[in-house]
Design a protein around this motif. Structure first.
Motif, short mmCIF file in Angstrom:
data_model
loop_
_atom_site.label_atom_id
_atom_site.label_comp_id
_atom_site.label_asym_id
_atom_site.label_seq_id
_atom_site.Cartn_x
_atom_site.Cartn_y
_atom_site.Cartn_z
N ALA A 192 0.83 -1.21 0.00
CA ALA A 192 0.00 0.00 0.00
C ALA A 192 0.86 1.25 0.00
CB ALA A 192 -0.94 -0.01 1.21
N GLY A 193 2.03 1.17 0.64
CA GLY A 193 2.92 2.33 0.71
C GLY A 193 3.86 2.47 -0.47
N LEU A 194 3.76 1.58 -1.44
CA LEU A 194 4.65 1.66 -2.60
C LEU A 194 4.38 2.89 -3.43
CD1 LEU A 194 6.79 0.37 -4.46
CD2 LEU A 194 4.96 -1.02 -5.47
N HIS A 195 3.11 3.21 -3.65
CA HIS A 195 2.69 4.41 -4.38
C HIS A 195 3.18 4.44 -5.83
CE1 HIS A 195 2.41 6.51 -0.19
NE2 HIS A 195 1.42 5.66 -0.40
N LYS A 196 3.44 3.28 -6.39
CA LYS A 196 3.81 3.17 -7.80
C LYS A 196 3.03 1.98 -8.38
CE LYS A 196 8.30 5.32 -7.14
NZ LYS A 196 9.78 5.25 -7.26
N PRO A 197 2.59 2.08 -9.63
CA PRO A 197 1.83 0.97 -10.21
C PRO A 197 2.61 -0.33 -10.15
CG PRO A 197 1.68 2.90 -11.61
CD PRO A 197 2.72 3.20 -10.58
N SER A 198 1.94 -1.38 -9.71
CA SER A 198 2.59 -2.69 -9.59
C SER A 198 1.76 -3.73 -10.35
CB SER A 198 2.73 -3.10 -8.12
OG SER A 198 1.46 -3.08 -7.48
N ILE A 199 2.46 -4.68 -10.94
CA ILE A 199 1.82 -5.75 -11.69
C ILE A 199 2.31 -7.08 -11.13
CG2 ILE A 199 1.45 -6.82 -13.94
CD1 ILE A 199 2.20 -4.13 -15.22
N ALA A 200 1.40 -7.91 -10.65
CA ALA A 200 1.75 -9.27 -10.24
C ALA A 200 1.61 -10.19 -11.45
CB ALA A 200 0.85 -9.74 -9.10
N ARG A 201 2.68 -10.87 -11.80
CA ARG A 201 2.67 -11.83 -12.90
C ARG A 201 2.59 -13.22 -12.29
NH1 ARG A 201 7.60 -10.93 -16.25
NH2 ARG A 201 8.62 -12.54 -15.01
N VAL A 202 1.39 -13.79 -12.29
CA VAL A 202 1.11 -15.01 -11.52
C VAL A 202 1.09 -16.21 -12.46
CG1 VAL A 202 -0.54 -16.15 -10.00
CG2 VAL A 202 -0.21 -13.67 -9.85
N GLN A 203 2.14 -17.01 -12.37
CA GLN A 203 2.28 -18.14 -13.28
C GLN A 203 1.75 -19.45 -12.71
OE1 GLN A 203 4.27 -17.59 -10.96
NE2 GLN A 203 5.57 -19.35 -10.53
N GLY A 204 1.48 -19.47 -11.39
CA GLY A 204 1.05 -20.71 -10.75
C GLY A 204 0.21 -20.44 -9.52
N PRO A 205 -0.05 -21.46 -8.71
CA PRO A 205 -0.94 -21.32 -7.56
C PRO A 205 -0.49 -20.26 -6.55
CG PRO A 205 -0.53 -23.63 -8.05
CD PRO A 205 0.42 -22.86 -8.90
N VAL A 206 -1.48 -19.66 -5.92
CA VAL A 206 -1.27 -18.68 -4.85
C VAL A 206 -2.02 -19.18 -3.63
CG1 VAL A 206 -1.53 -16.29 -4.11
CG2 VAL A 206 -1.14 -16.81 -6.54
N TYR A 207 -1.32 -19.27 -2.51
CA TYR A 207 -1.92 -19.74 -1.28
C TYR A 207 -1.70 -18.73 -0.16
CZ TYR A 207 -1.66 -24.38 -3.54
OH TYR A 207 -1.76 -25.43 -4.41
N ALA A 208 -2.63 -18.70 0.77
CA ALA A 208 -2.45 -18.04 2.07
C ALA A 208 -1.86 -16.63 1.92
CB ALA A 208 -1.57 -18.93 2.95
N GLY A 209 -0.74 -16.36 2.61
CA GLY A 209 -0.15 -15.04 2.61
C GLY A 209 0.32 -14.56 1.26
N THR A 227 -4.35 -21.01 -9.69
CA THR A 227 -5.43 -21.17 -8.71
C THR A 227 -5.11 -20.32 -7.48
OG1 THR A 227 -4.35 -23.15 -7.79
CG2 THR A 227 -6.07 -23.49 -9.48
N PHE A 228 -6.15 -20.08 -6.68
CA PHE A 228 -6.02 -19.18 -5.53
C PHE A 228 -6.77 -19.80 -4.35
CE2 PHE A 228 -5.75 -16.93 -9.46
CZ PHE A 228 -4.74 -16.00 -9.28
N SER A 229 -6.09 -19.99 -3.22
CA SER A 229 -6.72 -20.67 -2.09
C SER A 229 -6.19 -20.13 -0.77
CB SER A 229 -6.47 -22.17 -2.18
OG SER A 229 -7.04 -22.84 -1.08
N LEU A 230 -7.10 -20.08 0.23
CA LEU A 230 -6.75 -19.67 1.59
C LEU A 230 -7.00 -20.86 2.52
CD1 LEU A 230 -8.41 -16.13 1.55
CD2 LEU A 230 -5.95 -16.62 1.59
N PRO A 231 -6.01 -21.71 2.71
CA PRO A 231 -6.22 -22.95 3.49
C PRO A 231 -5.97 -22.81 4.98
CG PRO A 231 -4.04 -22.98 2.51
CD PRO A 231 -4.67 -21.67 2.10
N GLU A 232 -5.83 -21.60 5.50
CA GLU A 232 -5.42 -21.43 6.90
C GLU A 232 -6.31 -22.17 7.89
OE1 GLU A 232 -3.54 -17.74 5.01
OE2 GLU A 232 -5.20 -19.10 4.63
N VAL A 233 -7.65 -22.15 7.65
CA VAL A 233 -8.55 -22.78 8.63
C VAL A 233 -8.29 -24.29 8.73
CG1 VAL A 233 -10.38 -21.06 8.56
CG2 VAL A 233 -10.36 -22.92 6.86
N ALA A 285 -12.09 -22.13 2.79
CA ALA A 285 -10.84 -22.54 2.14
C ALA A 285 -11.07 -22.99 0.70
CB ALA A 285 -10.16 -23.64 2.95
N LYS A 286 -11.96 -22.29 0.01
CA LYS A 286 -12.28 -22.66 -1.36
C LYS A 286 -11.09 -22.37 -2.29
CE LYS A 286 -16.23 -21.22 -2.95
NZ LYS A 286 -17.38 -20.30 -3.21
N THR A 287 -10.97 -23.16 -3.34
CA THR A 287 -9.96 -22.92 -4.36
C THR A 287 -10.62 -22.23 -5.55
OG1 THR A 287 -8.61 -24.80 -3.70
CG2 THR A 287 -8.31 -23.97 -5.94
#
Length: 272
Positions: A107-124, A142-148, A177-179
């Protein structure tokens, strides 16, 4: 930021242990480089990310930031082993001034950022994706929050998700924890573009080339004001934003942009 402008006047000459960085034509690319651990975030890696993002924030030559990852997984979030047994690894950079909270850093970067996501993203890993200005994801990501499932809860992720989707949707992702498939993440606003994995580089470059046509200082003013006005009561927001516009008008880029418009030519941005 957790590092001062003096500390981050330049990137480490010997490089980082868990990140790869490159600066080309005003674009800083930060690549998570712990593929053997699926880019899990341990404390030394978090400190390196804090350092690299502080450098991007402070360096006037950096106009745009790309977040990428090596290997087949973008990020699995926090390294649970380091949470359980600690991490006594020698740091490759100075100790940050406080705890590393990725959502705040982005949030404090204050410059446009692009995430290039080539594979799964989990949690943090969501903290990097949900706080990027743009997210270009592979169709197979894919995107999942498995913390629970681990007896934990993604508190910080929930906070950033609430900025981009309805509360019930964000809570459901955390509670069940849906994917999500990339197409579902696109519909929810977590992702801004999807493409075949072998086309990610071209799609990101196309977006970068488009953003380079516009004033970097104007975009920085806008992103900073977007964050700062959230903390103001509604009665003060318009006065604050008017003041920001007045300040922006005094910059070199604003004067160049208006002159170029009147002279019917392309502006030459300086980022100042």
């Amino acid at each position: 930021m957790l590092y001062t402008p003096d500390q981050t006047a330049q990137l480490p000459a010997e490089g980082f242990r868990y990140l790869l960085t490159s600066l080309n034509d005003h674009v800083l690319t930060i690549t998570l480089n712990r593929p053997e651990k699926k880019n899990a975030l341990n404390p030394p890696m978090l400190a390196e990310l804090a350092f690299a993002l502080a450098y991007a924030h402070h360096a006037s030559d950096v106009w745009l930031v790309v977040l990428a990852a090596a290997g087949d997984t973008f990020c699995t979030g926090m390294d649970l082993k380091s949470l359980l047994v600690g991490d006594d690894e020698t740091a490759s950079i100075p100790e940050p001034a406080g705890p590393v909270r990725l959502g705040e850093l982005m949030a404090g970067l204050h410059k446009p950022s692009i995430a290039r996501v080539q594979g799964p993203v989990y949690a943090g890993g969501f903290l990097l994706v949900a706080t990027s200005t743009y997210v270009v994801a592979a169709e197979s990501a894919t995107f999942s929050l498995p913390e629970v499932k681990r007896g934990l809860f993604p508190f910080q992720v929930l906070a950033v998700l609430l900025n981009i989707m309805p509360a019930r949707t964000a809570l459901d992702l955390c509670l069940r924890a849906k994917t999500l498939q990339a197409s579902e993440a696109l519909m929810l606003g977590l992702v801004t573009d999807i493409a075949p994995v072998d086309a990610l580089h071209d799609v990101v470059n196309g977006l970068l080339n488009e953003l380079k046509q516009f004033s970097p200082i104007a975009m920085q003013f806008g992103l900073r004001a977007y964050q700062q006005q959230k903390d103001l009561p509604p009665s003060e927001q318009q006065a604050f934003l008017h003041n920001q516009f007045t300040q922006l008008q005094q910059t070199h880029d604003a004067k160049e942009g208006m002159a170029a418009f009147l002279e019917k030519r392309q502006p030459k941005w300086s980022g100042s």
